[in-house]
Design a protein around this motif. Structure first.
Motif, PDB file in Angstrom:
ATOM      1  N   THR A  60     116.033 100.999  51.771  1.00  0.00           N
ATOM      2  CA  THR A  60     115.682  99.711  51.171  1.00  0.00           C
ATOM      3  C   THR A  60     116.320  98.554  51.934  1.00  0.00           C
ATOM      4  N   ILE A  61     115.763  97.378  51.748  1.00  0.00           N
ATOM      5  CA  ILE A  61     116.308  96.171  52.365  1.00  0.00           C
ATOM      6  C   ILE A  61     117.428  95.630  51.483  1.00  0.00           C
ATOM      7  N   LYS A  62     118.589  95.432  52.079  1.00  0.00           N
ATOM      8  CA  LYS A  62     119.746  94.933  51.326  1.00  0.00           C
ATOM      9  C   LYS A  62     119.683  93.425  51.159  1.00  0.00           C
ATOM     10  N   ASN A  63     119.447  92.704  52.258  1.00  0.00           N
ATOM     11  CA  ASN A  63     119.295  91.249  52.158  1.00  0.00           C
ATOM     12  C   ASN A  63     118.457  90.711  53.306  1.00  0.00           C
ATOM     13  N   LEU A  64     117.926  89.518  53.107  1.00  0.00           N
ATOM     14  CA  LEU A  64     117.064  88.843  54.077  1.00  0.00           C
ATOM     15  C   LEU A  64     117.473  87.386  54.161  1.00  0.00           C
ATOM     16  N   LYS A  65     117.464  86.852  55.382  1.00  0.00           N
ATOM     17  CA  LYS A  65     117.797  85.439  55.534  1.00  0.00           C
ATOM     18  C   LYS A  65     117.375  84.954  56.908  1.00  0.00           C
ATOM     19  N   ASN A  66     116.571  83.904  56.916  1.00  0.00           N
ATOM     20  CA  ASN A  66     116.281  83.163  58.147  1.00  0.00           C
ATOM     21  C   ASN A  66     115.802  84.027  59.316  1.00  0.00           C
ATOM     22  N   GLY A  67     114.905  84.971  59.010  1.00  0.00           N
ATOM     23  CA  GLY A  67     114.312  85.748  60.092  1.00  0.00           C
ATOM     24  C   GLY A  67     115.047  87.018  60.439  1.00  0.00           C
ATOM     25  N   PHE A  68     116.106  87.366  59.690  1.00  0.00           N
ATOM     26  CA  PHE A  68     116.769  88.626  59.939  1.00  0.00           C
ATOM     27  C   PHE A  68     117.192  89.250  58.619  1.00  0.00           C
ATOM     28  N   GLY A  69     117.543  90.524  58.641  1.00  0.00           N
ATOM     29  CA  GLY A  69     117.938  91.194  57.421  1.00  0.00           C
ATOM     30  C   GLY A  69     118.715  92.459  57.728  1.00  0.00           C
ATOM     31  N   PHE A  70     119.036  93.199  56.661  1.00  0.00           N
ATOM     32  CA  PHE A  70     119.777  94.444  56.816  1.00  0.00           C
ATOM     33  C   PHE A  70     119.124  95.530  55.971  1.00  0.00           C
ATOM     34  N   VAL A  71     119.045  96.730  56.544  1.00  0.00           N
ATOM     35  CA  VAL A  71     118.528  97.899  55.847  1.00  0.00           C
ATOM     36  C   VAL A  71     119.721  98.715  55.365  1.00  0.00           C
ATOM     37  N   VAL A  72     119.669  99.174  54.111  1.00  0.00           N
ATOM     38  CA  VAL A  72     120.754  99.988  53.558  1.00  0.00           C
ATOM     39  C   VAL A  72     120.854 101.300  54.333  1.00  0.00           C
ATOM     40  N   MET A  73     121.978 101.513  55.004  1.00  0.00           N
ATOM     41  CA  MET A  73     122.180 102.731  55.783  1.00  0.00           C
ATOM     42  C   MET A  73     123.685 102.922  55.994  1.00  0.00           C
ATOM     43  N   PRO A  74     124.391 103.525  55.012  1.00  0.00           N
ATOM     44  CA  PRO A  74     125.834 103.732  55.134  1.00  0.00           C
ATOM     45  C   PRO A  74     126.169 104.517  56.402  1.00  0.00           C
ATOM     46  N   PRO A  75     127.333 104.361  57.018  1.00  0.00           N
ATOM     47  CA  PRO A  75     128.410 103.504  56.531  1.00  0.00           C
ATOM     48  C   PRO A  75     128.227 102.028  56.856  1.00  0.00           C
ATOM     49  N   ASN A  76     127.403 101.692  57.830  1.00  0.00           N
ATOM     50  CA  ASN A  76     127.151 100.292  58.176  1.00  0.00           C
ATOM     51  C   ASN A  76     125.664 100.007  58.043  1.00  0.00           C
ATOM     52  N   ASN A  77     125.308  98.986  57.277  1.00  0.00           N
ATOM     53  CA  ASN A  77     123.896  98.638  57.137  1.00  0.00           C
ATOM     54  C   ASN A  77     123.311  98.239  58.480  1.00  0.00           C
ATOM     55  N   LEU A  78     122.026  98.531  58.689  1.00  0.00           N
ATOM     56  CA  LEU A  78     121.389  98.298  59.986  1.00  0.00           C
ATOM     57  C   LEU A  78     120.724  96.928  60.036  1.00  0.00           C
ATOM     58  N   PHE A  79     121.084  96.160  61.047  1.00  0.00           N
ATOM     59  CA  PHE A  79     120.515  94.831  61.264  1.00  0.00           C
ATOM     60  C   PHE A  79     119.106  94.962  61.836  1.00  0.00           C
ATOM     61  N   PHE A  80     118.206  94.043  61.444  1.00  0.00           N
ATOM     62  CA  PHE A  80     116.905  93.917  62.108  1.00  0.00           C
ATOM     63  C   PHE A  80     116.452  92.467  62.016  1.00  0.00           C
ATOM     64  N   SER A  81     115.540  92.078  62.897  1.00  0.00           N
ATOM     65  CA  SER A  81     115.020  90.712  62.904  1.00  0.00           C
ATOM     66  C   SER A  81     113.491  90.753  62.840  1.00  0.00           C
ATOM     67  N   TYR A  82     112.882  89.586  62.751  1.00  0.00           N
ATOM     68  CA  TYR A  82     111.428  89.498  62.672  1.00  0.00           C
ATOM     69  C   TYR A  82     110.758  90.180  63.865  1.00  0.00           C
ATOM     70  N   ALA A  83     111.420  90.163  65.032  1.00  0.00           N
ATOM     71  CA  ALA A  83     110.836  90.764  66.239  1.00  0.00           C
ATOM     72  C   ALA A  83     110.810  92.283  66.168  1.00  0.00           C
ATOM     73  N   ASP A  84     111.524  92.865  65.190  1.00  0.00           N
ATOM     74  CA  ASP A  84     111.566  94.316  65.058  1.00  0.00           C
ATOM     75  C   ASP A  84     110.489  94.857  64.128  1.00  0.00           C
ATOM     76  N   MET A  85     109.631  93.971  63.603  1.00  0.00           N
ATOM     77  CA  MET A  85     108.565  94.438  62.719  1.00  0.00           C
ATOM     78  C   MET A  85     107.504  95.199  63.515  1.00  0.00           C
ATOM     79  N   ALA A  86     107.168  96.415  63.049  1.00  0.00           N
ATOM     80  CA  ALA A  86     106.110  97.195  63.694  1.00  0.00           C
ATOM     81  C   ALA A  86     104.750  96.765  63.179  1.00  0.00           C
ATOM     82  N   GLU A  87     104.703  96.303  61.939  1.00  0.00           N
ATOM     83  CA  GLU A  87     103.461  95.806  61.363  1.00  0.00           C
ATOM     84  C   GLU A  87     103.801  94.934  60.169  1.00  0.00           C
TER      85      GLU A  87
END
Length: 330
Positions: free
Chosen positions: A245-272
């Motif tokens: 699941t998505i933990k948070n979103l802000k200004n074109g980037f966000g984090f995916v819940v993935m312990p131990p460290n949530n995974l960062f992603f940005s708008y450019a990482d969208m596959a679709e």
């Protein structure tokens, strides 16, 4: 007898313009990118107003876009290459001449050097050679002050389109974009675009409405292949396909819940899909990748339906969430 036609040359500091477009797409209430075609139509009308003439006599005879960019080898990321090609297609279809300079690595950081000098030399040469009546400069840096002063000496009027706003970059750091006051003072027609856009959007001005792209930008093509989604556990090696699941979103980037460290992603990482259609708590599928800091991140992100877990999985998931919630209090 002089021709009544007002010949307009438009010159883009590409990095500046893309920053503006990102701001309206990710942070402004409009949530849409700037349309180059719509912007050019606005320019013609603005020049007609300032020159006190018919808009039909105001024509953009040249437009030039200057930007530093990575080579294909340095970029590596197909999403980055895709968006560069998408921008090229837009500029090409609108008849905008592109000028690209290789980004340079200094002190371990990629930097854009020499674009302002190149733009200034081209703008001055073309102003003399093609006898522009008005040059429209889409920039805000004081490095362009010598260009504006020199254009004033040869009798070419300068319209400066500039923006003043605060934003958060893709690293989550606060930034400010503000035009040089000297640049504003020396321009024949300084236009504070952030004020013009907000004021006239509130009035539903069609000229400003058309300045924004109405359809979402396409996503890169990603071949589909059967995968077996994994639960929200520790990130696997690069290339691992996961679902969480998505933990948070802000200004074109966000984090995916993935312990131990949530995974960062940005708008450019969208596959679709469109980044702006995502919400916190949405389930997404992704591929584990590495960012420029050599840290785990999420790539090829796409929204999916919530998976159906059996009772044991749901119970374990609830326990993990309880522990995480308890840990967050300390």
């Amino acid at each position: 007898m002089n021709s009544p036609l007002i010949r307009i040359g438009v010159f883009y500091d590409g990095n500046y313009f893309l920053k503006i477009s990102d701001y309206y797409y990710f942070q402004h209430d409009r949530k849409a990118r700037i349309s180059l075609e719509g912007l050019h139509e606005f320019i013609r009308h603005q020049v007609a107003e300032d020159e006190d003439t018919d808009v039909r006599l105001c024509q953009i005879t040249d437009a030039h876009f200057f930007r530093g960019r990575l080579s294909a080898t340095e970029a590596r990321d197909k999403d980055r290459l895709f968006h560069d090609r998408l921008l090229d297609d837009i500029l090409m279809n609108l008849g905008v001449t592109t000028h690209y300079m290789a980004l340079k690595t200094r002190d371990g950081r990629l930097q854009e050097k020499g674009i302002d000098v190149w733009l200034s030399l081209e703008a001055l040469e073309l102003a003399l050679h093609k006898s522009f009546d008005v040059i429209v400069l889409i920039a805000g840096d004081s490095d362009y002050l010598p260009l504006v002063k020199k254009l004033n000496t040869v009798g070419t009027r300068v319209m400066l389109l500039s923006w003043d706003f605060k934003y958060t970059d893709f690293k989550g750091e606060s930034r400010v974009t503000r035009p040089s006051q000297q640049l504003l003072d020396h321009a024949t027609y300084p236009v504070l675009m952030h004020e013009v856009i907000d004021e006239r959007l509130a009035k539903n001005d069609p000229l400003i409405e058309d300045m924004f792209v109405s359809t979402p930008e396409p996503a890169p093509y990603t071949p589909t292949k059967p995968v077996r989604p994994t639960g929200p556990t520790a990130a696997g090696p690069v290339g691992t396909v996961g679902i969480s699941t998505i933990k948070n979103l802000k200004n074109g980037f966000g984090f995916v819940v993935m312990p131990p460290n949530n995974l960062f992603f940005s708008y450019a990482d969208m596959a679709e899909g469109d980044f702006n259609d995502l919400h916190e708590g949405d389930w997404v599928e992704f591929t584990v990748g590495r960012n420029h800091r050599d840290e785990d991140c999420a790539r090829n992100v796409r929204k999916v339906e919530a998976p159906q877990f059996d009772d044991e999985e749901e119970e374990n998931s609830s326990e993990e969430e309880t522990h995480e919630s308890a840990d967050s209090r300390y």
